[in-house]
Design an enzyme around this catalytic site. Structure first.
Site, PDB file in Angstrom:
ATOM      1  N   LEU A   1       0.821  -1.203   0.000  1.00  0.00           N
ATOM      2  CA  LEU A   1       0.000   0.000   0.000  1.00  0.00           C
ATOM      3  C   LEU A   1       0.860   1.261   0.000  1.00  0.00           C
ATOM      4  CD1 LEU A   1      -2.606  -1.020   2.743  1.00  0.00           C
ATOM      5  CD2 LEU A   1      -2.836  -1.247   0.260  1.00  0.00           C
TER       6      LEU A   1
ATOM      7  N   CYS B   1      30.196  -7.862  36.237  1.00  0.00           N
ATOM      8  CA  CYS B   1      31.135  -8.826  36.826  1.00  0.00           C
ATOM      9  C   CYS B   1      32.591  -8.483  36.546  1.00  0.00           C
ATOM     10  CB  CYS B   1      30.825 -10.239  36.335  1.00  0.00           C
ATOM     11  SG  CYS B   1      31.253 -10.520  34.597  1.00  0.00           S
TER      12      CYS B   1
ATOM     13  N   CYS C   1      28.010 -14.675  34.526  1.00  0.00           N
ATOM     14  CA  CYS C   1      27.738 -13.271  34.878  1.00  0.00           C
ATOM     15  C   CYS C   1      26.300 -13.122  35.381  1.00  0.00           C
ATOM     16  CB  CYS C   1      27.950 -12.375  33.656  1.00  0.00           C
ATOM     17  SG  CYS C   1      27.573 -10.640  33.962  1.00  0.00           S
TER      18      CYS C   1
ATOM     19  N   LYS D   1      -2.927  -1.891  10.973  1.00  0.00           N
ATOM     20  CA  LYS D   1      -1.897  -2.426  10.084  1.00  0.00           C
ATOM     21  C   LYS D   1      -1.014  -3.308  10.972  1.00  0.00           C
ATOM     22  CE  LYS D   1       1.525  -1.041   6.590  1.00  0.00           C
ATOM     23  NZ  LYS D   1       2.700  -1.764   7.109  1.00  0.00           N
TER      24      LYS D   1
ATOM     25  N   LYS E   1       0.664   6.005   8.707  1.00  0.00           N
ATOM     26  CA  LYS E   1       1.684   5.779   9.727  1.00  0.00           C
ATOM     27  C   LYS E   1       1.777   7.038  10.583  1.00  0.00           C
ATOM     28  CE  LYS E   1       4.674   2.719   8.785  1.00  0.00           C
ATOM     29  NZ  LYS E   1       5.868   1.937   8.397  1.00  0.00           N
TER      30      LYS E   1
ATOM     31  N   CYS F   1      32.979  -6.033  31.539  1.00  0.00           N
ATOM     32  CA  CYS F   1      31.548  -6.053  31.868  1.00  0.00           C
ATOM     33  C   CYS F   1      31.290  -5.142  33.063  1.00  0.00           C
ATOM     34  CB  CYS F   1      31.123  -7.487  32.188  1.00  0.00           C
ATOM     35  SG  CYS F   1      29.444  -7.616  32.837  1.00  0.00           S
TER      36      CYS F   1
ATOM     37  N   ARG G   1       3.412 -14.280   1.683  1.00  0.00           N
ATOM     38  CA  ARG G   1       3.305 -13.252   0.649  1.00  0.00           C
ATOM     39  C   ARG G   1       4.482 -13.292  -0.315  1.00  0.00           C
ATOM     40  NH1 ARG G   1       3.536  -6.688   1.187  1.00  0.00           N
ATOM     41  NH2 ARG G   1       5.693  -7.207   1.675  1.00  0.00           N
TER      42      ARG G   1
ATOM     43  N   CYS H   1      29.538 -10.208  27.333  1.00  0.00           N
ATOM     44  CA  CYS H   1      30.404 -10.534  28.456  1.00  0.00           C
ATOM     45  C   CYS H   1      30.939 -11.947  28.244  1.00  0.00           C
ATOM     46  CB  CYS H   1      29.614 -10.448  29.766  1.00  0.00           C
ATOM     47  SG  CYS H   1      30.536 -11.006  31.211  1.00  0.00           S
TER      48      CYS H   1
ATOM     49  N   GLU I   1      -2.707 -11.588   8.623  1.00  0.00           N
ATOM     50  CA  GLU I   1      -1.375 -11.400   9.203  1.00  0.00           C
ATOM     51  C   GLU I   1      -1.129 -12.398  10.323  1.00  0.00           C
ATOM     52  OE1 GLU I   1       1.944  -8.484   8.732  1.00  0.00           O
ATOM     53  OE2 GLU I   1       0.218  -9.183   7.568  1.00  0.00           O
TER      54      GLU I   1
END
Length: 672
Positions: free
Chosen positions: A81, A390, A414, A104, A298, A387, A125, A409, A159
């Protein structure tokens, strides 16, 4: 100048196609919808200015999923669309004709075909013209009935989506790392085992009737007809007179549902279509859009400029993710001061620098804070070499599929890697410890107070420090401690669920405990053969005989307990607990021989699970879908036009309210 534009066009084509491939095939997201739309619009503008369209331009094709399998040509092309972010464009497009607005949905489009009332094929699709036949997976996807009460040839487009709740549940139970529900849904249809797909709770929601031999020229009537056949179609609203006021009022209603998270499924906008389907077919095809087939709306993301204060590296699951901390800004009615930067690749793509860098941020789809642009870079972006939790060395991992760089890490033990598991441990379905959120757990981990489940029961030793922390007071700390103490007595199935054993949800835990006690389960999972020359039972064989378990779930359970570290942590934990096993036998007979389906909200019971437990305690059964064996559908909205209500009426199954149920079968002794 033309050469510069051509170079930019090629760059945009490459970036958009790479992002689309990742988006439609379950890989790591490479850019937000906001960014994709902006680049797409820029490319389209450059094509108009130069009069040139490059090969493979996304403006001339439908984005494609690349699911492997038998390819099949679509009977009716599934074109995409045209899009807009302006309500005035919707009014202009409507031409004063009645229109429908619907979600949508953000998943994977499947085209489903019936002949003579029987399912004949399900096809993805693909590129809009050729997709992948996945009919063999249909039974694993909710919402695709094998038979319907309709004759002739019927083609429906819908969908395949996963709800936010089911997504969070699956990620917690599986231990797998997915970015979002759409990412999980699109990656699921390449899985070979239908049971694995079923565990992901994919639902197919029809959004249009493509073809039927029934003479129905109203889009709304066509959707109602699908509902009458038992489908649960997309939520929609009719606008008889599409004036600007009416259109914006309708958009506001849908937007509020997104902002307040009332909609359970991921969406990336709205779809507008004519009610007059005959008129809709009179449009022309421009590029890969049919001009009157529909229009996608949108949301226009509100952006704000601000200043980066710092980058915080947040440890969760298997990655250490950068989070932008910036000067607070107001967006969509809320104050925003932090946004995930996802990974190292995203930081490099944006050109993120150090403190003082000028950035633009949005709340994508009205919900998720996102850095979309660097306006002025200050300083340099640096990646930590150890990290933050730790202090073990870090390393940069590069995905073979997408090339995405993430920081990890190197320490397998951890504590930060246990955050998601600890969150499930304290959840209502698990140990039911009130007052300890995932954010609170993260603080405890970073302070070094919690690194495994048993540590939660030693938090009382930190009670003074905790009561002095920002956001905590004596009352809240007292409530947390009381909740921890209360959780020390726990039912066996809740404890098993809380342990985060892969593929072991509450139902699996109950099935295992219906055949063995908890001690017996652990013994069977860990025992070695008495004969040293005979190998111990394979993991998939130990519990596969139990109804509803099977080899994969058996293997995951056994492997978990055969891991010495897991077993040691489990034993340290149970020293602090009193484990109970409720009597599995029904305590009454009021519902014996009856099968119920529950839908909608409940008012007298705490939730639907409590109502389900009561029915089972009275000898009844609770099913997830209405069928010929259903005795009653419980729905407080008896006049609803939902798919379950329509199915019940079609099969002459009584629809009763919660009050009706209580009058006939009693009420559980709830604390409510």
């Amino acid at each position: 100048m033309t050469d510069n534009k051509t170079t930019r066009m090629q760059q945009l084509v490459n970036e958009l196609n790479e992002a689309s491939e990742a988006y439609y095939n379950g890989q790591t997201e490479q850019m937000t919808d906001y960014e994709w739309d902006a680049k797409f619009d820029e490319l389209r503008q450059l094509e108009q200015e130069t009069g040139t369209t490059l090969p493979d331009s996304p403006t001339q094709k439908v984005s494609e999923d690349s699911i492997s399998g038998q390819k099949e040509e679509h009977e009716f092309a599934a074109l995409s669309l045209a899009k807009t972010k302006q309500s005035t464009d919707l009014v202009k497009w409507a031409e004063e004709r009645p229109i429908w607005i619907s979600w949508k949905l953000d998943g994977l489009t499947l085209v489903v075909t019936y002949d003579g009332g029987k399912l004949t094929k399900v096809v993805t699709r693909g590129n809009g013209h050729i997709g992948t036949n996945i009919t063999h997976l249909a039974k694993a996807i909710s919402g695709i009935p094998q038979e319907i009460k309709a004759n002739g040839h019927i083609v429906i487009r819908g969908e395949a989506v996963i709800s936010y709740d089911d997504f969070e549940q699956y990620v917690m139970e599986s231990g797998e790392d997915y970015a979002n529900p759409r990412n999980l849904a699109s990656g699921s249809l390449s899985v070979k085992d239908p049971q694995d797909i079923k565990d992901r709770h994919i639902r197919w929601i029809p959004f249009t009737l493509v073809y039927a031999e029934e003479d129905i020229n109203s889009w709304g009537a066509r959707m109602d007809w699908l509902d009458s056949l038992g489908f649960n179609t997309v939520e929609r609203q009719l606008i008889e007179h599409p004036t600007l006021v009416n259109v914006e009022s309708c958009l506001a209603r849908f937007t509020e549902k997104v902002v307040s998270k009332q909609n359970p499924f991921p969406v990336d906008g709205l779809v507008i279509c004519y009610d007059d389907t005959a008129y809709a077919q009179t449009g022309s095809v421009t590029g890969h859009h049919a001009t009157r087939a529909g229009l996608a709306f949108k949301w226009q993301d509100e952006s704000a400029d601000t200043t980066l204060k710092d980058i915080e590296w947040s440890c969760a699951a298997s990655t250490i993710s950068p989070v932008a901390i910036f000067q607070p800004v107001d967006l969509e009615g809320t104050t925003v001061k932090r946004a995930s930067l996802c990974n190292i690749s995203e930081c490099e793509r944006l050109g993120i620098g150090g403190p003082g860098t000028q950035i633009s941020v949005i709340k994508a789809n009205k919900i998720i804070p996102k850095v979309i642009k660097v306006n002025q870079c200050v300083g340099t972006f640096s990646v930590p070499t150890e990290c933050p939790v730790c202090h073990a060395p870090t390393h940069i991992a590069v995905s073979e599929a997408s090339g995405t760089k993430t920081l990890r890490c190197t320490n397998p033990d951890c504590a930060a890697k246990q955050l998601r598991k600890l969150a499930r441990f304290v959840s209502k379905e698990g140990m039911n410890i009130d007052g300890i959120s995932e954010q609170t757990l993260s603080k405890f981990i970073n302070l070094g107070w919690v690194s495994e489940y048993a540590d939660i029961y030693d938090l009382r030793s930190h009670i003074l420090e905790l009561s002095r922390m920002e956001g905590f007071g004596e009352k809240s700390v007292s409530n947390i401690m009381r909740s921890i103490d209360k959780s020390r007595e726990v039912q066996a199935h809740r404890l098993l669920y809380a342990l985060n054993i892969p593929l072991c949800g509450l139902d699996v835990c109950k099935r295992l405990l219906s055949a063995y006690s908890l001690d017996e389960l652990v013994t069977e999972a860990t025992k070695q053969s008495a004969d040293l020359f005979t190998p111990q039972a394979e993991p998939q064989d130990v519990f596969a005989h139990i109804d509803g378990i099977g080899p994969e779930k058996s293997a995951q359970f056994v492997r978990w307990f055969r891991d010495e570290r897991n077993l040691a942590r489990y034993r340290r934990l149970i020293e602090k607990l009193t484990i109970t096993t409720p009597d599995a036998a029904p305590s009454g007979t009021l519902c014996t021989g009856l099968t119920f389906v529950i839908t909608g909200d409940v008012h007298h019971y705490k939730n639907r699970n409590e109502l389900k437990a009561y029915i089972e305690s009275q000898g009844g059964k609770v099913a997830s879908a209405v069928s010929g064996s259903t005795s009653y559908l419980i729905n407080n909205d008896i006049t609803s036009t939902s798919g379950k209500n329509k199915k019940a009426k079609e099969l002459n199954i009584p629809i009763i309210s919660e009050d009706d149920f209580i009058a006939a079968y009693g009420l559980v002794n709830s604390e409510k």
